[in-house]
Design a protein around this motif. Sequence first.
Motif, mmCIF file in Angstrom:
data_model
loop_
_atom_site.group_PDB
_atom_site.id
_atom_site.type_symbol
_atom_site.label_atom_id
_atom_site.label_comp_id
_atom_site.label_asym_id
_atom_site.label_seq_id
_atom_site.Cartn_x
_atom_site.Cartn_y
_atom_site.Cartn_z
ATOM 1 N N LEU A 145 0.829 -1.210 0.000
ATOM 2 C CA LEU A 145 0.000 0.000 0.000
ATOM 3 C C LEU A 145 0.864 1.260 0.000
ATOM 4 O O LEU A 145 0.553 2.241 -0.684
ATOM 5 C CB LEU A 145 -0.936 -0.007 1.208
ATOM 6 N N ALA A 146 1.947 1.232 0.771
ATOM 7 C CA ALA A 146 2.851 2.392 0.792
ATOM 8 C C ALA A 146 3.531 2.576 -0.558
ATOM 9 O O ALA A 146 3.735 3.710 -1.017
ATOM 10 C CB ALA A 146 3.896 2.208 1.895
ATOM 11 N N MET A 147 3.870 1.472 -1.209
ATOM 12 C CA MET A 147 4.464 1.555 -2.547
ATOM 13 C C MET A 147 3.519 2.254 -3.515
ATOM 14 O O MET A 147 3.909 3.123 -4.297
ATOM 15 C CB MET A 147 4.764 0.147 -3.082
ATOM 16 N N ALA A 148 2.239 1.851 -3.451
ATOM 17 C CA ALA A 148 1.247 2.428 -4.366
ATOM 18 C C ALA A 148 1.040 3.919 -4.117
ATOM 19 O O ALA A 148 0.724 4.665 -5.045
ATOM 20 C CB ALA A 148 -0.078 1.682 -4.222
ATOM 21 N N ALA A 149 1.239 4.356 -2.890
ATOM 22 C CA ALA A 149 0.937 5.746 -2.535
ATOM 23 C C ALA A 149 1.851 6.744 -3.237
ATOM 24 O O ALA A 149 1.409 7.827 -3.639
ATOM 25 C CB ALA A 149 1.027 5.921 -1.020
ATOM 26 N N LEU A 150 3.123 6.423 -3.412
ATOM 27 C CA LEU A 150 4.070 7.407 -3.954
ATOM 28 C C LEU A 150 4.487 7.161 -5.393
ATOM 29 O O LEU A 150 5.037 8.061 -6.027
ATOM 30 C CB LEU A 150 5.329 7.458 -3.073
ATOM 31 N N THR A 151 4.231 5.974 -5.931
ATOM 32 C CA THR A 151 4.635 5.696 -7.317
ATOM 33 C C THR A 151 4.125 6.748 -8.305
ATOM 34 O O THR A 151 4.871 7.166 -9.202
ATOM 35 C CB THR A 151 4.161 4.290 -7.742
ATOM 36 N N PRO A 152 2.863 7.217 -8.194
ATOM 37 C CA PRO A 152 2.381 8.203 -9.173
ATOM 38 C C PRO A 152 3.172 9.508 -9.210
ATOM 39 O O PRO A 152 3.089 10.247 -10.199
ATOM 40 C CB PRO A 152 0.933 8.455 -8.725
ATOM 41 N N LEU A 171 16.525 2.032 3.100
ATOM 42 C CA LEU A 171 17.531 1.610 4.073
ATOM 43 C C LEU A 171 17.044 1.870 5.492
ATOM 44 O O LEU A 171 17.142 0.985 6.367
ATOM 45 C CB LEU A 171 18.841 2.368 3.825
ATOM 46 N N ALA A 172 16.512 3.070 5.741
ATOM 47 C CA ALA A 172 15.998 3.399 7.076
ATOM 48 C C ALA A 172 14.883 2.431 7.474
ATOM 49 O O ALA A 172 14.840 1.936 8.612
ATOM 50 C CB ALA A 172 15.486 4.842 7.098
ATOM 51 N N GLY A 173 13.991 2.125 6.522
ATOM 52 C CA GLY A 173 12.916 1.181 6.804
ATOM 53 C C GLY A 173 13.440 -0.202 7.123
ATOM 54 O O GLY A 173 12.909 -0.882 8.024
ATOM 55 N N SER A 174 14.473 -0.643 6.425
ATOM 56 C CA SER A 174 15.051 -1.972 6.665
ATOM 57 C C SER A 174 15.648 -2.072 8.069
ATOM 58 O O SER A 174 15.430 -3.061 8.783
ATOM 59 C CB SER A 174 16.132 -2.272 5.622
ATOM 60 N N VAL A 175 16.390 -1.049 8.468
ATOM 61 C CA VAL A 175 17.005 -1.045 9.804
ATOM 62 C C VAL A 175 15.918 -1.048 10.878
ATOM 63 O O VAL A 175 15.987 -1.805 11.863
ATOM 64 C CB VAL A 175 17.931 0.185 9.969
ATOM 65 N N LEU A 176 14.910 -0.213 10.700
ATOM 66 C CA LEU A 176 13.824 -0.133 11.673
ATOM 67 C C LEU A 176 13.036 -1.440 11.751
ATOM 68 O O LEU A 176 12.663 -1.886 12.846
ATOM 69 C CB LEU A 176 12.890 1.025 11.312
ATOM 70 N N ARG A 233 7.436 -1.322 7.952
ATOM 71 C CA ARG A 233 7.319 -1.879 6.602
ATOM 72 C C ARG A 233 6.702 -0.852 5.648
ATOM 73 O O ARG A 233 7.034 -0.810 4.463
ATOM 74 C CB ARG A 233 6.452 -3.144 6.626
ATOM 75 N N ALA A 234 5.825 -0.012 6.179
ATOM 76 C CA ALA A 234 5.267 1.066 5.358
ATOM 77 C C ALA A 234 6.374 2.044 4.953
ATOM 78 O O ALA A 234 6.396 2.539 3.818
ATOM 79 C CB ALA A 234 4.158 1.788 6.122
ATOM 80 N N VAL A 235 7.310 2.318 5.868
ATOM 81 C CA VAL A 235 8.453 3.181 5.539
ATOM 82 C C VAL A 235 9.271 2.539 4.420
ATOM 83 O O VAL A 235 9.676 3.201 3.451
ATOM 84 C CB VAL A 235 9.335 3.419 6.782
ATOM 85 N N GLN A 236 9.520 1.243 4.545
ATOM 86 C CA GLN A 236 10.239 0.518 3.494
ATOM 87 C C GLN A 236 9.511 0.641 2.154
ATOM 88 O O GLN A 236 10.137 0.864 1.116
ATOM 89 C CB GLN A 236 10.333 -0.968 3.867
ATOM 90 N N GLY A 237 8.192 0.476 2.196
ATOM 91 C CA GLY A 237 7.403 0.562 0.971
ATOM 92 C C GLY A 237 7.477 1.930 0.320
ATOM 93 O O GLY A 237 7.534 2.044 -0.908
ATOM 94 N N PHE A 284 15.581 -8.541 7.210
ATOM 95 C CA PHE A 284 15.674 -7.101 6.958
ATOM 96 C C PHE A 284 17.118 -6.603 7.038
ATOM 97 O O PHE A 284 17.534 -5.774 6.218
ATOM 98 C CB PHE A 284 14.804 -6.342 7.965
ATOM 99 N N PHE A 285 17.883 -7.078 8.021
ATOM 100 C CA PHE A 285 19.270 -6.621 8.167
ATOM 101 C C PHE A 285 20.132 -7.039 6.972
ATOM 102 O O PHE A 285 21.157 -6.414 6.697
ATOM 103 C CB PHE A 285 19.877 -7.170 9.460
ATOM 104 N N LEU A 286 19.725 -8.108 6.289
ATOM 105 C CA LEU A 286 20.478 -8.565 5.121
ATOM 106 C C LEU A 286 20.567 -7.480 4.048
ATOM 107 O O LEU A 286 21.535 -7.407 3.288
ATOM 108 C CB LEU A 286 19.775 -9.805 4.544
#
Length: 479
Positions: free
Chosen positions: A76-83, A106-111, A125-129, A187-189
Amino acid sequence: MAEEVTTAGPDEKPKEAPTAPEALGGPVVRAALILALGAFVALMDTTIVGVALHALSAHFGADLADVQWVSAAYLLAMAALTPATSWAVERFGAAASWTASLCVFLAGSVLCGAAWSMGSLIAFRAVQGLGASMLFPLMRILVVQLAGPERMGRMMSLIAIPILVAPVIGPVVGGMVVQDLSWRWAFFLNVPIVVAVIVLSGVYLPNTRGQGASRLDVIGLLTMSGGLTTAIYGFSRLGAGKPVTDVQVFLPLLAAVLLLAAHGVGSRRSSAPIVDFGLFRNRPFTASTVITLLNNFGLYGAVVLVPMFFQQAGGKDPLAAGTIMVAQGIGAAVAVLIVGRLIDAKSNPRALVLVGLLLVAAGMTTFAMAGSASVNGLLLLALLLQGIGLALTASPIMVTLYHSLPLPSMPAATTANAISQQLGGAIGTTVIALLLQHYLSSDGDVTSAFQSVFWWSLGFVALTVVPALFLPSGQSKRA
Protein backbone atom coordinates in the motif's frame (compact mmCIF):
# COMPACT_ATOMS: atom_id res chain seq x y z
CA MET A 1 22.90 14.48 -55.66
CA ALA A 2 25.77 15.34 -53.33
CA GLU A 3 23.28 16.05 -50.62
CA GLU A 4 21.67 12.62 -51.09
CA VAL A 5 25.03 10.85 -50.85
CA THR A 6 25.90 12.75 -47.67
CA THR A 7 22.62 11.74 -46.05
CA ALA A 8 22.82 8.15 -47.20
CA GLY A 9 26.27 7.61 -45.69
CA PRO A 10 25.24 8.14 -42.04
CA ASP A 11 21.97 6.30 -42.66
CA GLU A 12 23.74 3.16 -43.85
CA LYS A 13 26.14 3.03 -40.91
CA PRO A 14 23.51 2.64 -38.17
CA LYS A 15 21.76 -0.01 -40.23
CA GLU A 16 24.86 -2.19 -40.28
CA ALA A 17 26.06 -1.50 -36.74
CA PRO A 18 23.07 -2.99 -34.89
CA THR A 19 23.69 -6.42 -36.44
CA ALA A 20 26.88 -6.53 -34.39
CA PRO A 21 26.27 -4.09 -31.51
CA GLU A 22 29.31 -2.41 -30.05
CA ALA A 23 30.21 -2.95 -26.41
CA LEU A 24 28.15 -0.95 -23.97
CA GLY A 25 31.23 0.61 -22.43
CA GLY A 26 32.47 0.59 -18.85
CA PRO A 27 30.47 3.54 -17.44
CA VAL A 28 27.18 2.32 -18.93
CA VAL A 29 27.65 -1.28 -17.74
CA ARG A 30 28.65 -0.02 -14.30
CA ALA A 31 25.51 2.11 -14.09
CA ALA A 32 23.34 -0.84 -15.19
CA LEU A 33 24.88 -3.10 -12.54
CA ILE A 34 24.33 -0.49 -9.81
CA LEU A 35 20.69 -0.11 -10.82
CA ALA A 36 20.21 -3.88 -11.10
CA LEU A 37 21.68 -4.41 -7.63
CA GLY A 38 19.37 -1.81 -6.11
CA ALA A 39 16.31 -3.41 -7.73
CA PHE A 40 17.49 -6.89 -6.82
CA VAL A 41 17.77 -6.18 -3.09
CA ALA A 42 14.30 -4.56 -3.02
CA LEU A 43 12.71 -7.52 -4.81
CA MET A 44 14.62 -10.05 -2.70
CA ASP A 45 13.35 -8.33 0.42
CA THR A 46 9.74 -8.86 -0.68
CA THR A 47 10.18 -12.58 -1.34
CA ILE A 48 12.30 -13.20 1.78
CA VAL A 49 9.71 -11.50 3.99
CA GLY A 50 7.03 -13.68 2.40
CA VAL A 51 8.91 -16.77 3.58
CA ALA A 52 9.43 -15.25 7.05
CA LEU A 53 5.74 -14.58 7.79
CA HIS A 54 5.26 -17.80 9.78
CA ALA A 55 8.36 -17.03 11.85
CA LEU A 56 6.99 -13.54 12.53
CA SER A 57 3.67 -15.05 13.62
CA ALA A 58 5.42 -17.36 16.07
CA HIS A 59 7.73 -14.65 17.46
CA PHE A 60 5.04 -12.02 18.09
CA GLY A 61 2.27 -14.45 18.94
CA ALA A 62 0.06 -12.96 16.22
CA ASP A 63 -2.38 -14.78 13.98
CA LEU A 64 -1.72 -15.02 10.25
CA ALA A 65 -4.35 -12.39 9.40
CA ASP A 66 -2.43 -9.77 11.43
CA VAL A 67 0.93 -10.90 10.07
CA GLN A 68 -0.33 -10.44 6.50
CA TRP A 69 -0.30 -6.69 7.20
CA VAL A 70 3.50 -6.86 7.14
CA SER A 71 3.21 -7.45 3.38
CA ALA A 72 0.07 -5.35 2.86
CA ALA A 73 1.54 -2.22 4.50
CA TYR A 74 4.54 -2.45 2.16
CA LEU A 75 2.39 -2.79 -0.98
CA LEU A 76 0.00 0.00 0.00
CA ALA A 77 2.85 2.39 0.79
CA MET A 78 4.46 1.56 -2.55
CA ALA A 79 1.25 2.43 -4.37
CA ALA A 80 0.94 5.75 -2.53
CA LEU A 81 4.07 7.41 -3.95
CA THR A 82 4.64 5.70 -7.32
CA PRO A 83 2.38 8.20 -9.17
CA ALA A 84 4.70 11.07 -8.12
CA THR A 85 7.73 9.54 -9.89
CA SER A 86 7.51 11.60 -13.07
CA TRP A 87 7.21 14.87 -11.14
CA ALA A 88 10.15 13.94 -8.86
CA VAL A 89 12.34 13.25 -11.90
CA GLU A 90 11.48 16.64 -13.42
CA ARG A 91 11.95 18.47 -10.12
CA PHE A 92 14.99 16.77 -8.56
CA GLY A 93 16.45 14.51 -11.26
CA ALA A 94 16.23 10.73 -11.67
CA ALA A 95 19.56 9.87 -9.96
CA ALA A 96 18.87 12.14 -6.95
CA SER A 97 15.37 10.67 -6.56
CA TRP A 98 16.82 7.14 -6.87
CA THR A 99 19.38 7.79 -4.11
CA ALA A 100 16.76 9.41 -1.85
CA SER A 101 14.45 6.42 -2.32
CA LEU A 102 17.26 4.04 -1.41
CA CYS A 103 17.97 6.03 1.76
CA VAL A 104 14.32 5.75 2.85
CA PHE A 105 14.34 2.02 2.03
CA LEU A 106 17.53 1.61 4.07
CA ALA A 107 16.00 3.40 7.08
CA GLY A 108 12.92 1.18 6.80
CA SER A 109 15.05 -1.97 6.67
CA VAL A 110 17.01 -1.05 9.80
CA LEU A 111 13.82 -0.13 11.67
CA CYS A 112 12.08 -3.36 10.60
CA GLY A 113 15.00 -5.44 11.84
CA ALA A 114 14.84 -3.64 15.20
CA ALA A 115 11.02 -3.84 15.52
CA TRP A 116 9.77 -4.66 19.03
CA SER A 117 6.11 -5.44 18.26
CA MET A 118 3.86 -6.39 15.38
CA GLY A 119 2.50 -2.82 15.24
CA SER A 120 5.96 -1.29 14.98
CA LEU A 121 6.99 -3.81 12.32
CA ILE A 122 3.93 -3.01 10.20
CA ALA A 123 4.61 0.74 10.52
CA PHE A 124 8.27 0.31 9.57
CA ARG A 125 7.32 -1.88 6.60
CA ALA A 126 5.27 1.07 5.36
CA VAL A 127 8.45 3.18 5.54
CA GLN A 128 10.24 0.52 3.49
CA GLY A 129 7.40 0.56 0.97
CA LEU A 130 7.64 4.34 0.59
CA GLY A 131 11.33 3.92 -0.18
CA ALA A 132 10.66 1.19 -2.74
CA SER A 133 7.75 3.03 -4.38
CA MET A 134 9.83 4.86 -6.98
CA LEU A 135 12.79 2.51 -7.31
CA PHE A 136 11.58 0.43 -10.24
CA PRO A 137 10.24 3.23 -12.47
CA LEU A 138 13.32 5.34 -11.63
CA MET A 139 15.58 2.46 -12.62
CA ARG A 140 13.97 2.32 -16.06
CA ILE A 141 14.04 6.11 -16.49
CA LEU A 142 17.76 6.16 -15.69
CA VAL A 143 18.39 3.39 -18.22
CA VAL A 144 16.63 5.43 -20.92
CA GLN A 145 18.69 8.49 -20.02
CA LEU A 146 22.01 6.63 -19.91
CA ALA A 147 21.69 4.11 -22.73
CA GLY A 148 20.07 5.95 -25.62
CA PRO A 149 18.06 4.07 -28.27
CA GLU A 150 20.98 2.08 -29.71
CA ARG A 151 21.88 0.39 -26.40
CA MET A 152 18.52 0.31 -24.65
CA GLY A 153 17.85 -3.37 -25.37
CA ARG A 154 20.97 -4.64 -23.63
CA MET A 155 20.58 -2.18 -20.75
CA MET A 156 16.93 -3.13 -20.21
CA SER A 157 17.95 -6.78 -20.30
CA LEU A 158 20.58 -6.23 -17.61
CA ILE A 159 18.07 -4.61 -15.28
CA ALA A 160 15.46 -7.26 -16.14
CA ILE A 161 17.68 -9.96 -14.58
CA PRO A 162 16.83 -9.06 -10.96
CA ILE A 163 13.13 -8.74 -11.83
CA LEU A 164 13.09 -12.26 -13.27
CA VAL A 165 15.56 -13.97 -10.93
CA ALA A 166 14.85 -12.43 -7.50
CA PRO A 167 11.39 -14.05 -7.07
CA VAL A 168 13.05 -17.41 -7.77
CA ILE A 169 16.10 -17.01 -5.50
CA GLY A 170 14.22 -15.15 -2.74
CA PRO A 171 12.48 -18.20 -1.23
CA VAL A 172 15.79 -20.10 -1.11
CA VAL A 173 17.62 -17.27 0.66
CA GLY A 174 14.60 -16.56 2.85
CA GLY A 175 14.36 -20.17 3.94
CA MET A 176 18.07 -20.29 4.83
CA VAL A 177 17.97 -16.96 6.72
CA VAL A 178 14.86 -17.83 8.76
CA GLN A 179 16.05 -21.37 9.55
CA ASP A 180 19.69 -20.63 10.36
CA LEU A 181 19.64 -17.06 11.68
CA SER A 182 16.53 -15.10 12.70
CA TRP A 183 13.61 -13.26 11.11
CA ARG A 184 15.43 -9.98 11.85
CA TRP A 185 18.05 -10.89 9.26
CA ALA A 186 15.34 -10.90 6.62
CA PHE A 187 15.67 -7.10 6.96
CA PHE A 188 19.27 -6.62 8.17
CA LEU A 189 20.48 -8.57 5.12
CA ASN A 190 19.54 -5.53 3.00
CA VAL A 191 21.63 -3.04 4.94
CA PRO A 192 25.20 -3.55 3.62
CA ILE A 193 23.98 -4.02 0.05
CA VAL A 194 21.79 -0.89 0.07
CA VAL A 195 24.58 1.18 1.66
CA ALA A 196 26.93 0.06 -1.11
CA VAL A 197 24.35 0.92 -3.82
CA ILE A 198 23.74 4.37 -2.28
CA VAL A 199 27.47 5.17 -2.27
CA LEU A 200 28.00 3.85 -5.80
CA SER A 201 24.93 5.70 -7.08
CA GLY A 202 26.19 8.97 -5.64
CA VAL A 203 29.56 8.50 -7.32
CA TYR A 204 28.66 7.03 -10.70
CA LEU A 205 25.09 7.99 -11.64
CA PRO A 206 24.84 11.42 -13.28
CA ASN A 207 21.83 13.46 -12.24
CA THR A 208 19.81 15.24 -14.93
CA ARG A 209 16.81 17.38 -14.06
CA GLY A 210 13.89 18.01 -16.37
CA GLN A 211 13.33 21.30 -18.12
CA GLY A 212 11.26 23.57 -15.89
CA ALA A 213 9.35 21.18 -13.62
CA SER A 214 5.73 22.19 -13.07
CA ARG A 215 4.14 22.52 -9.65
CA LEU A 216 3.02 19.18 -8.23
CA ASP A 217 -0.65 18.47 -8.92
CA VAL A 218 -1.51 17.68 -5.29
CA ILE A 219 -5.19 16.93 -5.97
CA GLY A 220 -4.20 14.67 -8.85
CA LEU A 221 -1.67 12.85 -6.67
CA LEU A 222 -4.21 12.36 -3.88
CA THR A 223 -6.90 11.00 -6.20
CA MET A 224 -4.54 8.70 -8.11
CA SER A 225 -2.65 7.47 -5.01
CA GLY A 226 -5.89 7.10 -3.07
CA GLY A 227 -7.56 5.23 -5.90
CA LEU A 228 -4.57 2.94 -6.38
CA THR A 229 -4.11 2.11 -2.68
CA THR A 230 -7.82 1.50 -2.04
CA ALA A 231 -8.02 -0.72 -5.13
CA ILE A 232 -5.01 -2.77 -4.01
CA TYR A 233 -6.42 -3.06 -0.48
CA GLY A 234 -9.87 -4.09 -1.73
CA PHE A 235 -8.49 -6.72 -4.09
CA SER A 236 -6.15 -8.07 -1.39
CA ARG A 237 -9.10 -8.54 0.98
CA LEU A 238 -11.07 -10.22 -1.80
CA GLY A 239 -8.15 -12.53 -2.52
CA ALA A 240 -7.88 -13.36 1.18
CA GLY A 241 -11.35 -14.90 1.06
CA LYS A 242 -13.65 -12.00 1.95
CA PRO A 243 -16.87 -11.91 -0.12
CA VAL A 244 -17.35 -9.00 -2.52
CA THR A 245 -20.21 -7.73 -0.32
CA ASP A 246 -17.93 -7.47 2.72
CA VAL A 247 -17.34 -3.91 3.88
CA GLN A 248 -13.54 -4.43 3.63
CA VAL A 249 -13.94 -5.24 -0.07
CA PHE A 250 -16.94 -3.29 -1.30
CA LEU A 251 -16.11 0.11 0.24
CA PRO A 252 -12.43 0.22 -0.82
CA LEU A 253 -13.26 -0.84 -4.38
CA LEU A 254 -16.10 1.71 -4.58
CA ALA A 255 -13.74 4.40 -3.24
CA ALA A 256 -11.14 3.33 -5.83
CA VAL A 257 -13.62 3.72 -8.69
CA LEU A 258 -14.74 7.15 -7.49
CA LEU A 259 -11.21 8.43 -6.85
CA LEU A 260 -9.83 7.18 -10.17
CA ALA A 261 -12.83 8.64 -12.01
CA ALA A 262 -12.25 11.96 -10.22
CA HIS A 263 -8.60 11.80 -11.25
CA GLY A 264 -9.57 11.18 -14.88
CA VAL A 265 -11.84 14.24 -14.88
CA GLY A 266 -9.36 16.45 -13.02
CA SER A 267 -6.39 15.47 -15.19
CA ARG A 268 -8.10 16.95 -18.24
CA ARG A 269 -7.95 20.39 -16.60
CA SER A 270 -4.43 20.06 -15.21
CA SER A 271 -1.47 21.51 -17.09
CA ALA A 272 0.83 18.87 -15.55
CA PRO A 273 -1.32 15.79 -14.80
CA ILE A 274 0.03 12.97 -12.63
CA VAL A 275 -0.93 10.51 -15.38
CA ASP A 276 -0.86 11.81 -18.94
CA PHE A 277 -3.72 9.93 -20.60
CA GLY A 278 -2.66 11.39 -23.93
CA LEU A 279 0.12 8.79 -23.96
CA PHE A 280 -2.48 6.11 -24.69
CA ARG A 281 -2.93 7.57 -28.16
CA ASN A 282 0.49 6.05 -28.91
CA ARG A 283 -0.07 2.46 -30.09
CA PRO A 284 3.26 0.88 -28.98
CA PHE A 285 2.91 2.47 -25.53
CA THR A 286 -0.69 1.27 -25.16
CA ALA A 287 0.12 -2.27 -26.37
CA SER A 288 3.11 -2.54 -24.00
CA THR A 289 1.08 -1.23 -21.05
CA VAL A 290 -1.83 -3.62 -21.70
CA ILE A 291 0.62 -6.54 -21.92
CA THR A 292 2.19 -5.42 -18.65
CA LEU A 293 -1.25 -5.48 -17.01
CA LEU A 294 -2.27 -8.86 -18.49
CA ASN A 295 1.07 -10.44 -17.63
CA ASN A 296 0.07 -10.22 -13.99
CA PHE A 297 -2.81 -12.60 -14.75
CA GLY A 298 -1.15 -15.20 -16.96
CA LEU A 299 2.51 -14.98 -15.98
CA TYR A 300 1.64 -14.85 -12.27
CA GLY A 301 1.13 -18.58 -12.63
CA ALA A 302 4.69 -19.05 -13.83
CA VAL A 303 6.24 -17.12 -10.95
CA VAL A 304 3.99 -17.73 -7.92
CA LEU A 305 1.56 -20.56 -8.68
CA VAL A 306 4.27 -23.09 -9.59
CA PRO A 307 6.15 -22.93 -6.25
CA MET A 308 2.78 -23.10 -4.45
CA PHE A 309 2.04 -26.24 -6.51
CA PHE A 310 5.25 -27.91 -5.31
CA GLN A 311 4.51 -26.90 -1.70
CA GLN A 312 0.80 -27.71 -1.41
CA ALA A 313 0.49 -30.61 -3.85
CA GLY A 314 4.03 -31.96 -3.51
CA GLY A 315 4.63 -31.42 0.20
CA LYS A 316 7.84 -29.41 -0.31
CA ASP A 317 8.91 -26.77 2.18
CA PRO A 318 9.56 -23.22 0.86
CA LEU A 319 13.32 -23.83 0.66
CA ALA A 320 12.92 -27.02 -1.39
CA ALA A 321 10.30 -25.43 -3.66
CA GLY A 322 12.55 -22.42 -4.16
CA THR A 323 15.48 -24.66 -5.06
CA ILE A 324 13.39 -26.36 -7.76
CA MET A 325 12.49 -22.94 -9.19
CA VAL A 326 16.19 -22.23 -9.83
CA ALA A 327 15.73 -23.99 -13.19
CA GLN A 328 13.36 -21.19 -14.24
CA GLY A 329 15.80 -18.55 -12.96
CA ILE A 330 18.63 -20.05 -15.02
CA GLY A 331 16.52 -19.99 -18.18
CA ALA A 332 15.54 -16.37 -17.56
CA ALA A 333 19.06 -15.15 -16.71
CA VAL A 334 20.66 -16.72 -19.79
CA ALA A 335 17.93 -15.74 -22.24
CA VAL A 336 17.62 -12.15 -21.04
CA LEU A 337 21.23 -11.37 -22.01
CA ILE A 338 20.72 -12.80 -25.50
CA VAL A 339 17.43 -11.01 -26.08
CA GLY A 340 19.03 -7.66 -25.21
CA ARG A 341 21.49 -8.04 -28.08
CA LEU A 342 18.66 -9.10 -30.39
CA ILE A 343 16.69 -5.95 -29.53
CA ASP A 344 19.68 -3.69 -30.19
CA ALA A 345 20.29 -5.57 -33.46
CA LYS A 346 16.84 -4.31 -34.52
CA SER A 347 15.19 -7.71 -34.30
CA ASN A 348 11.40 -7.80 -34.47
CA PRO A 349 10.17 -7.07 -30.88
CA ARG A 350 6.67 -8.33 -31.69
CA ALA A 351 8.08 -11.69 -32.78
CA LEU A 352 10.26 -11.93 -29.65
CA VAL A 353 7.26 -11.36 -27.35
CA LEU A 354 5.07 -13.84 -29.25
CA VAL A 355 7.78 -16.52 -29.08
CA GLY A 356 8.19 -15.77 -25.36
CA LEU A 357 4.45 -16.18 -24.75
CA LEU A 358 4.52 -19.44 -26.71
CA LEU A 359 7.32 -20.83 -24.50
CA VAL A 360 5.51 -19.75 -21.32
CA ALA A 361 2.36 -21.42 -22.65
CA ALA A 362 4.29 -24.63 -23.38
CA GLY A 363 5.64 -24.70 -19.82
CA MET A 364 2.23 -23.90 -18.35
CA THR A 365 0.59 -26.66 -20.41
CA THR A 366 3.10 -29.15 -18.98
CA PHE A 367 2.09 -28.21 -15.44
CA ALA A 368 -1.61 -28.24 -16.33
CA MET A 369 -1.26 -31.83 -17.56
CA ALA A 370 1.05 -33.01 -14.74
CA GLY A 371 -0.50 -35.88 -12.82
CA SER A 372 1.47 -35.11 -9.67
CA ALA A 373 3.85 -32.56 -8.17
CA SER A 374 6.75 -35.02 -8.09
CA VAL A 375 9.83 -33.35 -9.54
CA ASN A 376 10.94 -34.92 -12.82
CA GLY A 377 12.89 -34.00 -15.93
CA LEU A 378 9.80 -32.89 -17.84
CA LEU A 379 8.72 -30.39 -15.16
CA LEU A 380 12.27 -29.04 -14.87
CA LEU A 381 12.34 -28.60 -18.65
CA ALA A 382 9.00 -26.79 -18.41
CA LEU A 383 10.50 -24.44 -15.81
CA LEU A 384 13.52 -23.78 -18.04
CA LEU A 385 11.22 -22.97 -20.99
CA GLN A 386 9.10 -20.69 -18.83
CA GLY A 387 12.22 -18.82 -17.72
CA ILE A 388 13.32 -18.29 -21.33
CA GLY A 389 9.78 -17.23 -22.26
CA LEU A 390 9.58 -14.74 -19.41
CA ALA A 391 12.85 -13.15 -20.55
CA LEU A 392 11.72 -12.97 -24.18
CA THR A 393 8.52 -11.27 -23.05
CA ALA A 394 9.86 -8.87 -20.40
CA SER A 395 12.76 -7.08 -22.11
CA PRO A 396 11.11 -6.16 -25.45
CA ILE A 397 8.05 -4.78 -23.63
CA MET A 398 10.29 -2.48 -21.59
CA VAL A 399 11.78 -1.10 -24.81
CA THR A 400 8.66 -0.91 -27.02
CA LEU A 401 7.02 1.20 -24.33
CA TYR A 402 9.22 4.08 -25.56
CA HIS A 403 9.20 3.07 -29.24
CA SER A 404 7.93 6.33 -30.76
CA LEU A 405 7.61 8.64 -27.77
CA PRO A 406 9.68 11.85 -27.53
CA LEU A 407 12.36 11.84 -24.84
CA PRO A 408 10.57 14.37 -22.56
CA SER A 409 7.56 11.99 -22.33
CA MET A 410 9.57 9.03 -21.03
CA PRO A 411 9.32 9.72 -17.28
CA ALA A 412 5.53 10.13 -17.60
CA ALA A 413 5.30 6.95 -19.72
CA THR A 414 7.32 4.96 -17.19
CA THR A 415 5.18 6.22 -14.30
CA ALA A 416 1.92 5.35 -16.08
CA ASN A 417 3.27 1.90 -16.92
CA ALA A 418 4.35 1.33 -13.29
CA ILE A 419 0.86 2.25 -12.06
CA SER A 420 -0.65 -0.21 -14.54
CA GLN A 421 1.76 -2.87 -13.30
CA GLN A 422 0.76 -2.35 -9.66
CA LEU A 423 -2.95 -2.41 -10.47
CA GLY A 424 -2.55 -5.46 -12.69
CA GLY A 425 -0.56 -7.22 -9.97
CA ALA A 426 -3.31 -6.64 -7.42
CA ILE A 427 -6.08 -7.82 -9.75
CA GLY A 428 -4.08 -10.75 -11.16
CA THR A 429 -3.10 -12.03 -7.71
CA THR A 430 -6.72 -11.80 -6.57
CA VAL A 431 -8.12 -13.61 -9.62
CA ILE A 432 -5.64 -16.50 -9.31
CA ALA A 433 -6.20 -16.73 -5.53
CA LEU A 434 -9.99 -16.83 -5.97
CA LEU A 435 -9.74 -19.48 -8.67
CA LEU A 436 -7.46 -21.61 -6.49
CA GLN A 437 -9.78 -21.25 -3.49
CA HIS A 438 -12.76 -22.23 -5.65
CA TYR A 439 -11.17 -25.39 -7.07
CA LEU A 440 -9.64 -26.45 -3.74
CA SER A 441 -13.07 -26.26 -2.08
CA SER A 442 -14.96 -27.96 -4.92
CA ASP A 443 -12.47 -30.59 -6.16
CA GLY A 444 -11.04 -31.70 -2.85
CA ASP A 445 -7.96 -32.99 -4.67
CA VAL A 446 -5.09 -30.49 -4.42
CA THR A 447 -3.30 -31.60 -7.60
CA SER A 448 -6.51 -31.44 -9.64
CA ALA A 449 -7.27 -27.96 -8.26
CA PHE A 450 -3.88 -26.65 -9.31
CA GLN A 451 -4.26 -28.23 -12.75
CA SER A 452 -7.51 -26.32 -13.26
CA VAL A 453 -5.90 -23.02 -12.28
CA PHE A 454 -2.94 -23.71 -14.57
CA TRP A 455 -5.43 -24.02 -17.46
CA TRP A 456 -6.87 -20.63 -16.50
CA SER A 457 -3.36 -19.14 -16.41
CA LEU A 458 -2.75 -20.61 -19.85
CA GLY A 459 -5.91 -18.86 -21.05
CA PHE A 460 -4.63 -15.54 -19.71
CA VAL A 461 -1.32 -16.09 -21.52
CA ALA A 462 -3.27 -16.71 -24.74
CA LEU A 463 -5.23 -13.50 -24.12
CA THR A 464 -1.96 -11.56 -23.86
CA VAL A 465 -1.25 -12.49 -27.47
CA VAL A 466 -3.93 -10.00 -28.61
CA PRO A 467 -2.15 -6.78 -27.48
CA ALA A 468 1.19 -8.37 -28.44
CA LEU A 469 0.03 -8.37 -32.08
CA PHE A 470 -0.12 -4.56 -31.90
CA LEU A 471 3.52 -4.21 -30.85
CA PRO A 472 5.86 -2.63 -33.41
CA SER A 473 7.74 -5.01 -35.68
CA GLY A 474 10.58 -2.65 -36.47
CA GLN A 475 12.99 -0.24 -34.84
CA SER A 476 12.14 2.99 -33.09
CA LYS A 477 10.69 5.81 -35.16
CA ARG A 478 11.78 8.37 -32.57
CA ALA A 479 13.93 11.14 -33.91
